[in-house]
Write a protein that holds these residues in place. Structure first.
Motif, PDB file in Angstrom:
ATOM      1  N   VAL A  87     -27.669  31.224  -9.526  1.00  0.00           N
ATOM      2  CA  VAL A  87     -26.466  30.994  -8.651  1.00  0.00           C
ATOM      3  C   VAL A  87     -27.099  30.942  -7.232  1.00  0.00           C
ATOM      4  N   LEU A 143     -18.412  35.720  -8.311  1.00  0.00           N
ATOM      5  CA  LEU A 143     -18.843  34.426  -7.722  1.00  0.00           C
ATOM      6  C   LEU A 143     -18.000  34.195  -6.592  1.00  0.00           C
ATOM      7  N   ASP A 161     -20.197  28.785  -4.051  1.00  0.00           N
ATOM      8  CA  ASP A 161     -21.432  29.155  -4.863  1.00  0.00           C
ATOM      9  C   ASP A 161     -21.704  27.781  -5.824  1.00  0.00           C
ATOM     10  N   LEU A 216     -23.987  26.894  -9.311  1.00  0.00           N
ATOM     11  CA  LEU A 216     -24.503  27.507 -10.583  1.00  0.00           C
ATOM     12  C   LEU A 216     -25.468  26.390 -11.137  1.00  0.00           C
TER      13      LEU A 216
END
Length: 284
Positions: free
Chosen positions: A124, A243, A247, A249
Motif C-alpha cells: 500500500v 485505506l 491510496d 495498492l
C-alpha cells in the motif's frame, strides 16, 4: 528434521491433547517440539505474526484458518507445513486427525507429496510511500465498510486501465483462495498449483463486470477513489488495514511459495465434491 513448531487452534476441541500426542511421537524420533496456541481473534487485533526461523517444519492443528496463519510466516523461509484438519472445510488442512501418524511418518521419511502454492503480495502506497505490506495465502480483499456500501476503485493491470469499478469490493485471490471468498462471489475455481491471480468484483454496479485471471508476471494496481464509505484491506480474512482516498495498492505474486504437505490434487478435487457439492455433471 530436528526442530518442529506445533500450532494448536485454542478454539478446537482436542487440539491441545492431540498436540501432546504428536509431540510424544516426534520425541521418539529425536525431534524437539515447541507449542503455540493460536487465537484467531488475537491475530486480527494485534497483527500477530510469529518468528518461524529455526524450525524445520510446522504442524498445524485446526482448520484452514490456522493453516493460512502458518503459511504466511513459513512461506518466505521455505518451511513446510503439515496441516491436520480439525475444522470444517479442509481444503488446506488435508491430513485427517485419525490418519496423522502414517502421514507424518511418510513425511519424515521424505515419502510424502509437498504442494507448492503461490501467494499474493500487497503493498500500500500513500503519497508515494509504503505504509503497509502483507502476503496472503488465500486473498487480499479491498472492500467497503460497512460491506453493503459502494466504493470507487480504479483498477489497472501492467499499466493497462481495466476501468473504474463501483462495487462493494474487489477480491484478488490466489489459485488456493479461488475456492474461498472468490468462489462465493462468482469467481472461477483454479487448480491450486497454478501460478496466477484471480480478480473478482463483489456486487459490482455493472452487469459487464466479470472475474479475470492474470498470469504470474504482472501487477494489479488498484487506486482508492473518493467514496461515501470507509475502505478496508483484508488479508486472508485475518489482517485488516484501513485505506484512505488516493491510496495505491500494488498486488503481485512473490517469488517464494508456501509448501503444504499431503495436499494432493486427488484430495483437492475430493474436497470440491464433498465440501462444495461439485459434481461436474450428471452421472450414469
Amino acid at each position: 528434521m530436528k526442530n518442529c513448531l506445533v500450532i494448536a487452534n485454542s478454539f478446537k476441541k482436542d487440539a491441545e491433547s492431540l498436540a501432546s500426542e504428536i509431540s510424544a511421537f516426534l520425541k521418539e524420533r529425536s525431534i524437539k517440539t515447541s507449542l503455540f496456541l493460536y487465537d484467531g481473534n488475537k491475530v486480527r487485533s494485534q497483527f500477530l505474526e510469529l518468528d518461524f526461523s529455526g524450525y524445520d517444519f510446522v504442524v498445524t492443528l485446526g482448520g484452514d484458518g490456522t493453516v493460512l496463519f502458518a503459511c504466511r510466516g513459513c512461506a518466505p523461509i521455505g518451511i513446510p507445513v503439515f496441516p491436520v484438519n480439525l475444522g470444517e472445510f479442509g481444503f488446506l488442512a488435508a491430513v485427517s486427525k485419525n490418519g496423522w501418524q502414517e502421514e507424518l511418518d511418510f513425511f519424515l521419511r521424505d515419502k510424502c507429496y509437498i504442494s507448492s502454492r503461490s501467494l499474493v503480495q500487497c503493498e500500500v502506497l500513500r503519497s508515494g510511500k509504503t505504509v503497509f505490506t502483507c502476503c496472503g495465502m488465500n486473498d487480499c480483499v479491498i472492500s467497503s465498510c460497512p460491506s453493503s456500501h459502494l466504493v470507487n476503485l480504479n483498477v489497472a493491470y501492467n499499466h493497462a486501465l481495466l476501468g473504474p469499478f463501483k462495487t462493494n469490493g474487489i477480491i484478488v485471490s490466489t489459485p488456493t483462495g479461488s475456492t474461498a471468498y472468490s468462489a462465493a462471489a462468482g469467481g472461477p475455481i483454479v487448480a491450486p498449483e497454478l501460478s496466477a491471480l484471480v480478480l473478482t468484483p463483489v456486487s459490482s454496479f455493472s452487469l459487464s463486470a466479470r472475474p479475470l485471471v492474470f498470469g504470474e508476471n504482472g501487477e494489479i494496481v488498484i487506486t482508492v477513489m473518493k467514496s461515501r464509505s470507509d475502505v478496508l484491506l483484508t488479508c486472508d480474512g485475518q489482517i485488516d488495514f484501513a485505506l484512505s482516498e488516493g491510496d495505491v495498492l500494488i498486488l503481485k505474486i512473490p517469488q517464494f511459495h508456501a509448501r503444504l504437505v499431503c495436499s494432493t490434487q486427488e484430495k483437492f478435487f475430493s474436497a470440491l465434491q464433498s465440501k462444495l457439492n461439485w459434481s461436474g455433471g450428471p452421472r450414469a
